[in-house]
Motif scaffolding. Sequence first.
Motif, PDB file in Angstrom:
ATOM      1  N   ALA A  57      -7.870   1.450   2.615  1.00 52.56           N
ATOM      2  CA  ALA A  57      -7.027   2.619   2.356  1.00 52.56           C
ATOM      3  C   ALA A  57      -6.212   2.433   1.084  1.00 52.56           C
ATOM      4  CB  ALA A  57      -6.097   2.871   3.528  1.00 52.56           C
ATOM      5  N   ARG A  58      -5.827   3.544   0.507  1.00 49.78           N
ATOM      6  CA  ARG A  58      -4.851   3.512  -0.587  1.00 49.78           C
ATOM      7  C   ARG A  58      -3.477   3.712   0.026  1.00 49.78           C
ATOM      8  NH1 ARG A  58      -2.835   7.652  -4.232  1.00 49.78           N
ATOM      9  NH2 ARG A  58      -4.402   9.142  -3.475  1.00 49.78           N
ATOM     10  N   VAL A  59      -2.594   2.772  -0.205  1.00 48.03           N
ATOM     11  CA  VAL A  59      -1.276   2.812   0.422  1.00 48.03           C
ATOM     12  C   VAL A  59      -0.256   3.359  -0.559  1.00 48.03           C
ATOM     13  CG1 VAL A  59       0.577   1.446   1.466  1.00 48.03           C
ATOM     14  CG2 VAL A  59      -1.816   0.881   1.946  1.00 48.03           C
ATOM     15  N   VAL A  60       0.516   4.339  -0.101  1.00 45.76           N
ATOM     16  CA  VAL A  60       1.641   4.850  -0.883  1.00 45.76           C
ATOM     17  C   VAL A  60       2.901   4.649  -0.055  1.00 45.76           C
ATOM     18  CG1 VAL A  60       0.241   6.534  -2.120  1.00 45.76           C
ATOM     19  CG2 VAL A  60       1.360   7.199   0.002  1.00 45.76           C
ATOM     20  N   LEU A  61       3.987   4.417  -0.729  1.00 45.43           N
ATOM     21  CA  LEU A  61       5.243   4.153  -0.039  1.00 45.43           C
ATOM     22  C   LEU A  61       6.052   5.433   0.095  1.00 45.43           C
ATOM     23  CD1 LEU A  61       6.291   0.793  -1.760  1.00 45.43           C
ATOM     24  CD2 LEU A  61       5.058   1.135   0.398  1.00 45.43           C
ATOM     25  N   GLY A  62       6.474   5.718   1.313  1.00 39.41           N
ATOM     26  CA  GLY A  62       7.325   6.877   1.551  1.00 39.41           C
ATOM     27  C   GLY A  62       8.763   6.549   1.223  1.00 39.41           C
ATOM     28  N   SER A  63       9.405   7.402   0.437  1.00 38.75           N
ATOM     29  CA  SER A  63      10.786   7.136   0.027  1.00 38.75           C
ATOM     30  C   SER A  63      11.801   7.546   1.081  1.00 38.75           C
ATOM     31  CB  SER A  63      11.084   7.869  -1.287  1.00 38.75           C
ATOM     32  OG  SER A  63      10.870   9.267  -1.146  1.00 38.75           O
ATOM     33  N   LYS A  64      11.378   8.390   2.029  1.00 37.13           N
ATOM     34  CA  LYS A  64      12.277   8.867   3.074  1.00 37.13           C
ATOM     35  C   LYS A  64      11.654   8.622   4.440  1.00 37.13           C
ATOM     36  CE  LYS A  64      14.193  12.646   0.278  1.00 37.13           C
ATOM     37  NZ  LYS A  64      14.399  14.117   0.213  1.00 37.13           N
ATOM     38  N   ARG A  65      12.472   8.198   5.384  1.00 33.99           N
ATOM     39  CA  ARG A  65      11.995   8.016   6.742  1.00 33.99           C
ATOM     40  C   ARG A  65      11.756   9.374   7.389  1.00 33.99           C
ATOM     41  NH1 ARG A  65      13.321   2.923   9.101  1.00 33.99           N
ATOM     42  NH2 ARG A  65      12.476   3.764  11.043  1.00 33.99           N
ATOM     43  N   GLY A  66      10.862   9.419   8.366  1.00 41.86           N
ATOM     44  CA  GLY A  66      10.616  10.658   9.090  1.00 41.86           C
ATOM     45  C   GLY A  66       9.159  11.038   9.080  1.00 41.86           C
ATOM     46  N   ILE A 117      -2.728   9.323   6.695  1.00 40.54           N
ATOM     47  CA  ILE A 117      -2.281   8.647   7.914  1.00 40.54           C
ATOM     48  C   ILE A 117      -0.876   8.081   7.685  1.00 40.54           C
ATOM     49  CG2 ILE A 117      -2.776   6.811   9.573  1.00 40.54           C
ATOM     50  CD1 ILE A 117      -5.710   6.929   8.648  1.00 40.54           C
ATOM     51  N   PRO A 118       0.145   8.622   8.343  1.00 40.08           N
ATOM     52  CA  PRO A 118       1.488   8.029   8.234  1.00 40.08           C
ATOM     53  C   PRO A 118       1.578   6.784   9.113  1.00 40.08           C
ATOM     54  CG  PRO A 118       1.551   9.891   9.735  1.00 40.08           C
ATOM     55  CD  PRO A 118       0.137   9.814   9.210  1.00 40.08           C
ATOM     56  N   ALA A 119       2.331   5.799   8.666  1.00 37.08           N
ATOM     57  CA  ALA A 119       2.414   4.556   9.429  1.00 37.08           C
ATOM     58  C   ALA A 119       3.799   3.941   9.309  1.00 37.08           C
ATOM     59  CB  ALA A 119       1.364   3.560   8.942  1.00 37.08           C
ATOM     60  N   LEU A 120       4.314   3.475  10.410  1.00 37.59           N
ATOM     61  CA  LEU A 120       5.585   2.762  10.442  1.00 37.59           C
ATOM     62  C   LEU A 120       5.447   1.594  11.411  1.00 37.59           C
ATOM     63  CD1 LEU A 120       8.591   2.389   9.814  1.00 37.59           C
ATOM     64  CD2 LEU A 120       9.100   4.024  11.647  1.00 37.59           C
ATOM     65  N   ASN A 121       5.402   0.398  10.854  1.00 38.84           N
ATOM     66  CA  ASN A 121       5.266  -0.821  11.672  1.00 38.84           C
ATOM     67  C   ASN A 121       4.069  -0.740  12.619  1.00 38.84           C
ATOM     68  OD1 ASN A 121       7.554  -1.946  10.460  1.00 38.84           O
ATOM     69  ND2 ASN A 121       8.938  -1.074  11.991  1.00 38.84           N
ATOM     70  N   THR A 135       2.005  -3.833   7.702  1.00 36.89           N
ATOM     71  CA  THR A 135       1.244  -2.587   7.781  1.00 36.89           C
ATOM     72  C   THR A 135       0.531  -2.262   6.470  1.00 36.89           C
ATOM     73  OG1 THR A 135       2.646  -1.611   9.514  1.00 36.89           O
ATOM     74  CG2 THR A 135       1.451  -0.086   8.095  1.00 36.89           C
ATOM     75  N   ALA A 136       1.261  -2.311   5.367  1.00 34.51           N
ATOM     76  CA  ALA A 136       0.691  -1.933   4.068  1.00 34.51           C
ATOM     77  C   ALA A 136      -0.471  -2.848   3.690  1.00 34.51           C
ATOM     78  CB  ALA A 136       1.769  -1.970   2.996  1.00 34.51           C
ATOM     79  N   LYS A 137      -0.292  -4.143   3.833  1.00 36.34           N
ATOM     80  CA  LYS A 137      -1.346  -5.104   3.472  1.00 36.34           C
ATOM     81  C   LYS A 137      -2.586  -4.898   4.327  1.00 36.34           C
ATOM     82  CE  LYS A 137      -2.270 -10.058   3.129  1.00 36.34           C
ATOM     83  NZ  LYS A 137      -1.719 -11.435   3.322  1.00 36.34           N
ATOM     84  N   GLU A 138      -2.376  -4.688   5.634  1.00 33.23           N
ATOM     85  CA  GLU A 138      -3.497  -4.498   6.551  1.00 33.23           C
ATOM     86  C   GLU A 138      -4.266  -3.216   6.223  1.00 33.23           C
ATOM     87  OE1 GLU A 138      -3.957  -3.575  11.294  1.00 33.23           O
ATOM     88  OE2 GLU A 138      -2.564  -5.179  10.716  1.00 33.23           O
ATOM     89  N   ALA A 139      -3.544  -2.162   5.878  1.00 37.68           N
ATOM     90  CA  ALA A 139      -4.197  -0.890   5.537  1.00 37.68           C
ATOM     91  C   ALA A 139      -5.013  -1.033   4.258  1.00 37.68           C
ATOM     92  CB  ALA A 139      -3.147   0.200   5.388  1.00 37.68           C
ATOM     93  N   GLU A 140      -4.465  -1.720   3.277  1.00 34.21           N
ATOM     94  CA  GLU A 140      -5.185  -1.918   2.020  1.00 34.21           C
ATOM     95  C   GLU A 140      -6.457  -2.732   2.233  1.00 34.21           C
ATOM     96  OE1 GLU A 140      -2.451  -3.705  -0.677  1.00 34.21           O
ATOM     97  OE2 GLU A 140      -1.682  -1.769  -1.408  1.00 34.21           O
ATOM     98  N   GLU A 141      -6.357  -3.771   3.037  1.00 30.99           N
ATOM     99  CA  GLU A 141      -7.523  -4.612   3.308  1.00 30.99           C
ATOM    100  C   GLU A 141      -8.613  -3.835   4.041  1.00 30.99           C
ATOM    101  OE1 GLU A 141      -5.882  -7.884   5.433  1.00 30.99           O
ATOM    102  OE2 GLU A 141      -5.205  -8.944   3.615  1.00 30.99           O
TER     103      GLU A 141
END
Length: 375
Positions: A57-66, A7-11, A48-54
Motif C-alpha cells: 500500500a501507499r501510506v499517507v499520514l493523516g494530520s487530524k484524528r477522526g 483504507i483508514p487505519a489507527l493502530n 501500522t504504516a510499515k506493515e501497510a507499506e510492506e
Amino acid sequence: MKISIVIPALNEEGIVGKTVRTVPLDKLHEHGLETEIIVVDNASTDNTAKEAEEAGARVVLGSKRGYGNAYLKGFSEATGDIVVMGDADGTYPFQITYEFIQPILKGEADFVMGSRLKGDIKPGAMPALHKYIGNPFLTWVLNKLFGAGISDAHCGMRAIKKDTLDDLHLKSGGMEFASEMVIEAARKNVKIAEIPITYYPREGESKLSSFADGWRHLRFMMLYRPTPFLLGPGLIALAVGIILTLTVAIQGDSRLHTLILGSLLLIIGYQMLLAWIHFGAFGTVYGFSKSSGVVKKIMSYHSLGRELSIGLIFLVAGIVGGLYVLYSWSAVGFGSLYQVQYAMLALMLSILGIQTIFSGMFLSLMLLANDYKSD
C-alpha cells in the motif's frame, strides 16, 4: 479505468497487512483495471504504516484524528476513477472488490453500499445491540428523513465514482461522516445500489463507542432535518403548557401541580423551538442544510435589539412578580407563604426571558460568519 482503495487505519498492526493483501490485484488487472491502495495512517503509535507499506500500500499520514478526517485525507490523495472504501481491521471482504464495483462499471449506479444486514454477519462480528437495535433504528430514521432506501446505512464498505464523490463536498471529521456521505448522496439524487456482503469479526481492539457514536449520527441527522425532532414536539409541548398555565392563572384556583406541569412543558417547548431555530441557522451558515422559510426569515431580519427587548420584557415581568411575592411574604412577617402560584409564574417568566436573551446573542454570534446582516 483506475480503482483507488482507501483504507483508514489507527493502530492496526497485525491486521492491516493482511487486509491490504486481500485486495484481488491480479483479478482487477486481468479485467483491465489499474489499481492503487492507499492506507491513511491516522497517527498510529505502532507499526501500522510499515506493515501497510510492506503489503504493497501507499501510506499517507493523516494530520487530524477522526474517521471522517482519515477518509477526507485519503480521498484527496486518490487518483482513481472509482474509490473503494473499507476498514483496516479485517471486517470487510475486499476480496470481492471486482464484484462489488460491478454496478458502477455497468453504469447501473454511481454509489455502491455494502449491506451486512442483507448478507452474512459472522458470529461475534457485530454486537446484538448494533445488529437488532442501533443500526436498524438509525437506518430507518435516515431513510424516513432523506429517502435513501438502503438497509444498512453504516456499512463501511462502499464504492463511489470519484467525480460523484467530489460533488458531495463532504466535510465531517468524525464517525458522522458515514451518515453525511449517504445523506448527501440521497439529497443529490445519486444512483445508489446495495450489495450484500459478509461481515467478519474484527482483529484487534475496537475503537467504536456504541452510544456516543450512535448519538453523533442522530445528532448529525437532526442538523440536516431539525423539524421532526424539535419543531413538532416543541409546538405540542408549548401549546399544552400554555393551556395548563393560563387555565390555572385565569381560574385562580390553588392547583399547584397543574401549574408546575404547565410551566415545565411551556419552558421545554419554548426551548425546543429555540433549538430548532439554532439548528436551522447553524446548518445554513455552515452549509449542511437549507433552512426553512421561517428560519430563513428570522436570519435575514434578525435583530439582537428586538430579541433583547422581548427577553427583557419577560424577565422584568418575572422580577416584578417575584417582588410582589416577596412583598406579600414580608406583609405576614415572613411566616407562611400562600403565593406559590405567583412565585411559579414569576419563575417561568424569568426563565423565558433569559432563554430569549441568550438565544438572540447566540444567533448574532453565529451570523457573524455569514452574509446575513444583524442590526
